[in-house]
Scaffold this motif. Structure first.
Motif, PDB file in Angstrom:
ATOM      1  N   VAL A  90       0.850  -1.187   0.000  1.00 42.43           N
ATOM      2  CA  VAL A  90       0.000   0.000   0.000  1.00 42.43           C
ATOM      3  C   VAL A  90       0.889   1.241   0.000  1.00 42.43           C
ATOM      4  O   VAL A  90       1.750   1.402   0.864  1.00 42.43           O
ATOM      5  CB  VAL A  90      -0.929   0.036   1.234  1.00 42.43           C
ATOM      6  N   CYS A  91       0.687   2.107  -0.970  1.00 41.51           N
ATOM      7  CA  CYS A  91       1.395   3.384  -1.051  1.00 41.51           C
ATOM      8  C   CYS A  91       0.363   4.488  -0.865  1.00 41.51           C
ATOM      9  O   CYS A  91      -0.717   4.435  -1.470  1.00 41.51           O
ATOM     10  CB  CYS A  91       2.097   3.526  -2.402  1.00 41.51           C
ATOM     11  N   MET A  92       0.693   5.464  -0.020  1.00 41.87           N
ATOM     12  CA  MET A  92      -0.270   6.520   0.306  1.00 41.87           C
ATOM     13  C   MET A  92       0.320   7.897   0.050  1.00 41.87           C
ATOM     14  O   MET A  92       1.511   8.123   0.261  1.00 41.87           O
ATOM     15  CB  MET A  92      -0.694   6.407   1.770  1.00 41.87           C
ATOM     16  N   GLY A  93      -0.532   8.795  -0.363  1.00 44.56           N
ATOM     17  CA  GLY A  93      -0.176  10.205  -0.458  1.00 44.56           C
ATOM     18  C   GLY A  93      -1.201  11.007   0.288  1.00 44.56           C
ATOM     19  O   GLY A  93      -2.404  10.767   0.175  1.00 44.56           O
ATOM     20  N   SER A  94      -0.746  11.953   1.101  1.00 46.03           N
ATOM     21  CA  SER A  94      -1.682  12.739   1.894  1.00 46.03           C
ATOM     22  C   SER A  94      -1.035  14.053   2.300  1.00 46.03           C
ATOM     23  O   SER A  94       0.143  14.291   2.037  1.00 46.03           O
ATOM     24  CB  SER A  94      -2.111  11.963   3.147  1.00 46.03           C
ATOM     25  N   SER A  95      -1.838  14.875   2.949  1.00 45.85           N
ATOM     26  CA  SER A  95      -1.375  16.156   3.480  1.00 45.85           C
ATOM     27  C   SER A  95      -0.647  16.965   2.422  1.00 45.85           C
ATOM     28  O   SER A  95       0.424  17.540   2.652  1.00 45.85           O
ATOM     29  CB  SER A  95      -0.465  15.948   4.688  1.00 45.85           C
ATOM     30  N   SER A  96      -1.215  17.033   1.233  1.00 42.73           N
ATOM     31  CA  SER A  96      -0.746  17.850   0.116  1.00 42.73           C
ATOM     32  C   SER A  96       0.546  17.384  -0.509  1.00 42.73           C
ATOM     33  O   SER A  96       0.713  17.456  -1.703  1.00 42.73           O
ATOM     34  CB  SER A  96      -0.553  19.323   0.536  1.00 42.73           C
ATOM     35  N   ARG A  97       1.483  16.941   0.285  1.00 43.62           N
ATOM     36  CA  ARG A  97       2.810  16.699  -0.279  1.00 43.62           C
ATOM     37  C   ARG A  97       3.511  15.506   0.354  1.00 43.62           C
ATOM     38  O   ARG A  97       4.708  15.334   0.193  1.00 43.62           O
ATOM     39  CB  ARG A  97       3.667  17.952  -0.085  1.00 43.62           C
ATOM     40  N   ARG A 205     -10.544  16.211  -2.244  1.00 42.26           N
ATOM     41  CA  ARG A 205     -10.875  17.154  -1.178  1.00 42.26           C
ATOM     42  C   ARG A 205     -10.022  16.909   0.064  1.00 42.26           C
ATOM     43  O   ARG A 205      -9.845  17.816   0.889  1.00 42.26           O
ATOM     44  CB  ARG A 205     -12.361  17.073  -0.830  1.00 42.26           C
ATOM     45  N   ASN A 206      -9.497  15.708   0.230  1.00 41.34           N
ATOM     46  CA  ASN A 206      -8.589  15.404   1.339  1.00 41.34           C
ATOM     47  C   ASN A 206      -7.132  15.374   0.898  1.00 41.34           C
ATOM     48  O   ASN A 206      -6.260  15.070   1.713  1.00 41.34           O
ATOM     49  CB  ASN A 206      -8.936  14.051   1.960  1.00 41.34           C
ATOM     50  N   ASN A 207      -6.878  15.662  -0.405  1.00 39.97           N
ATOM     51  CA  ASN A 207      -5.508  15.554  -0.923  1.00 39.97           C
ATOM     52  C   ASN A 207      -4.925  14.188  -0.612  1.00 39.97           C
ATOM     53  O   ASN A 207      -3.843  14.061  -0.028  1.00 39.97           O
ATOM     54  CB  ASN A 207      -4.619  16.640  -0.327  1.00 39.97           C
ATOM     55  N   GLU A 208      -5.609  13.152  -1.034  1.00 37.23           N
ATOM     56  CA  GLU A 208      -5.220  11.809  -0.619  1.00 37.23           C
ATOM     57  C   GLU A 208      -5.379  10.809  -1.757  1.00 37.23           C
ATOM     58  O   GLU A 208      -6.365  10.838  -2.488  1.00 37.23           O
ATOM     59  CB  GLU A 208      -6.109  11.373   0.559  1.00 37.23           C
ATOM     60  N   MET A 318      -3.606  14.808   7.319  1.00 38.76           N
ATOM     61  CA  MET A 318      -2.853  13.662   7.817  1.00 38.76           C
ATOM     62  C   MET A 318      -3.706  12.822   8.762  1.00 38.76           C
ATOM     63  O   MET A 318      -3.706  11.581   8.701  1.00 38.76           O
ATOM     64  CB  MET A 318      -1.579  14.137   8.525  1.00 38.76           C
ATOM     65  N   ILE A 319      -4.462  13.479   9.632  1.00 35.29           N
ATOM     66  CA  ILE A 319      -5.340  12.746  10.549  1.00 35.29           C
ATOM     67  C   ILE A 319      -6.450  12.054   9.761  1.00 35.29           C
ATOM     68  O   ILE A 319      -6.849  10.926  10.071  1.00 35.29           O
ATOM     69  CB  ILE A 319      -5.927  13.712  11.604  1.00 35.29           C
ATOM     70  N   THR A 320      -6.940  12.719   8.716  1.00 35.33           N
ATOM     71  CA  THR A 320      -7.957  12.113   7.850  1.00 35.33           C
ATOM     72  C   THR A 320      -7.430  10.821   7.218  1.00 35.33           C
ATOM     73  O   THR A 320      -8.148   9.823   7.107  1.00 35.33           O
ATOM     74  CB  THR A 320      -8.379  13.097   6.744  1.00 35.33           C
ATOM     75  N   SER A 321      -6.175  10.833   6.807  1.00 35.52           N
ATOM     76  CA  SER A 321      -5.585   9.642   6.193  1.00 35.52           C
ATOM     77  C   SER A 321      -5.526   8.483   7.174  1.00 35.52           C
ATOM     78  O   SER A 321      -5.830   7.338   6.822  1.00 35.52           O
ATOM     79  CB  SER A 321      -4.168   9.960   5.682  1.00 35.52           C
ATOM     80  N   TYR A 322      -5.134   8.771   8.415  1.00 34.37           N
ATOM     81  CA  TYR A 322      -5.089   7.710   9.428  1.00 34.37           C
ATOM     82  C   TYR A 322      -6.495   7.178   9.695  1.00 34.37           C
ATOM     83  O   TYR A 322      -6.719   5.960   9.778  1.00 34.37           O
ATOM     84  CB  TYR A 322      -4.459   8.237  10.718  1.00 34.37           C
ATOM     85  N   ALA A 323      -7.456   8.091   9.798  1.00 33.99           N
ATOM     86  CA  ALA A 323      -8.842   7.675  10.031  1.00 33.99           C
ATOM     87  C   ALA A 323      -9.359   6.827   8.874  1.00 33.99           C
ATOM     88  O   ALA A 323     -10.131   5.876   9.077  1.00 33.99           O
ATOM     89  CB  ALA A 323      -9.726   8.908  10.234  1.00 33.99           C
TER      90      ALA A 323
END
Length: 348
Positions: A90-97, A205-208, A318-323
């Motif tokens: 699993v590869c993730m991108g979040s928090s804009s950058r 909308r979550n940059n994810e 970042m918290i949204t990604s964890y959730a």
């Protein structure tokens, strides 16, 4: 699964002729071994008119699960003769950058460029991330689009929730011999690879984004910012020529896509960061997420949040990604408040 009934057991070795007979009626000599139709049992013929049945089934429920470098729980992979545990790719991108590789290394992107996230030459797959200034907050970078290339076809998922195939707008849901494209709630794109069974979701909308590889159909010779999925941190920052660097900036430059007429720009300086933004990261360690802590340790997300959250909007992402990861593992947490990261929040 083949059921061994009494008729087969009786005929597998005949007392009168002192020879073994397989399930198709073929004669077998002592020492002969053959595989049953389920491919999970073998029968061996021995002197003295008897056979031995061996099972090759594997019960992975009795086997220990591996500890994955990504801190994600191991997944069960069903196989012909049972199952086995594997670490998810699993590869993730979040928090804009912020990018987290398949093996759990994380780093940040600071320019509004286009990047190669994932490349599998064997299966002719490439996933690109196109970044640009956020519309609502120009000082930040946002994910403008995710592009998937496979067998000569290009699909682009845009931040305004439109989708194109080879540059032509399409209606969703869309299905072809290569892809299935769906939109959920007008906020999340999903692409399923029809043959490879990989899965990509993109929530602008979550940059994810989250890229999940099917453990049965990916090549370990993958490249790009998502790294190599082989439970080895040491080779995640691999360059195009196969060499490995310890310098994340050199790694990012290697996988930056050069486009005619486009100049990559850094959108902000870190010395403008808000201390209040970083303070929100402690929510990841709070009792509010305790049910998820037992399944997915929050340490990696917390460290990344502290490092990358220059603004409250980034801490929210970042918290949204964890959730999101918690929710995918069956744990839903209501953590948003009217004061921070309210429902419906978007930096677009």
């Amino acid at each position: 699964m083949v059921t061994l009934n009494s008729e087969f057991i009786n005929k597998v070795c005949m007392d009168l002729v002192r020879e073994c007979i397989d399930e198709d009626g073929n004669k077998k000599k002592p020492g002969d071994k053959w595989t049953l139709l389920d491919q999970c049992h073998t029968v061996t013929c021995f002197p003295g008119d008897y056979t031995v049945l061996e099972s090759h089934q594997i019960n992975c429920e009795r086997m220990p699960k591996p500890a994955c470098h990504s801190n994600l729980p191991a997944v069960k992979v069903e196989e012909t003769c049972g199952c086995r545990w594997m670490c998810p790719c699993v590869c993730m991108g979040s928090s804009s950058r912020h990018i987290v590789t398949f093996d759990g290394l994380n780093f940040k992107l600071t320019s509004n460029c286009s990047y190669t996230l994932f490349q599998d030459i064997q299966h002719d797959v490439e996933v690109l991330l196109h970044e640009g200034p956020c519309r609502a907050i120009p000082k930040m970078n946002c994910m403008d689009a995710i592009e998937v290339k496979h067998r000569g076809v290009s699909i682009q998922l845009f931040s305004n929730m439109t989708v194109t195939v080879d540059g032509e707008s399409i209606h969703i849901p869309y299905s072809s011999s290569l892809f299935e494209v769906t939109v959920y709630g007008a906020i999340m794109h999903e692409i399923k690879f029809s043959h490879l069974c990989h899965n990509l979701t993109f929530t602008p909308r979550n940059n994810e984004f989250i890229l999940k590889l099917n453990p049965k159909s990916f090549s370990s010779e993958t490249q790009g910012l998502c790294g190599v999925c082989d439970q080895n941190h040491a080779n995640d920052f691999m360059l195009r020529d196969g060499t490995v660097t310890a310098n994340s900036e050199a790694f990012i430059r290697e996988w930056t896509v050069k486009e005619m007429g486009k100049v990559c720009e850094i959108q902000r300086e870190d010395d403008e960061c808000s201390e209040r933004a970083i303070s929100h990261c402690h929510l990841l360690l709070s009792d509010q997420f305790s049910a998820c802590h037992r399944i997915i340790p929050p340490d990696m997300f917390y460290d990344a949040c502290e490092e990358s959250s220059c603004y409250e909007e980034e801490a929210c992402e970042m918290i949204t990604s964890y959730a999101h990861i918690c929710r995918e593992n069956g744990i839903c947490i209501d953590w948003r408040t009217p004061e921070f990261c309210r429902k419906g929040f978007s930096i677009y």
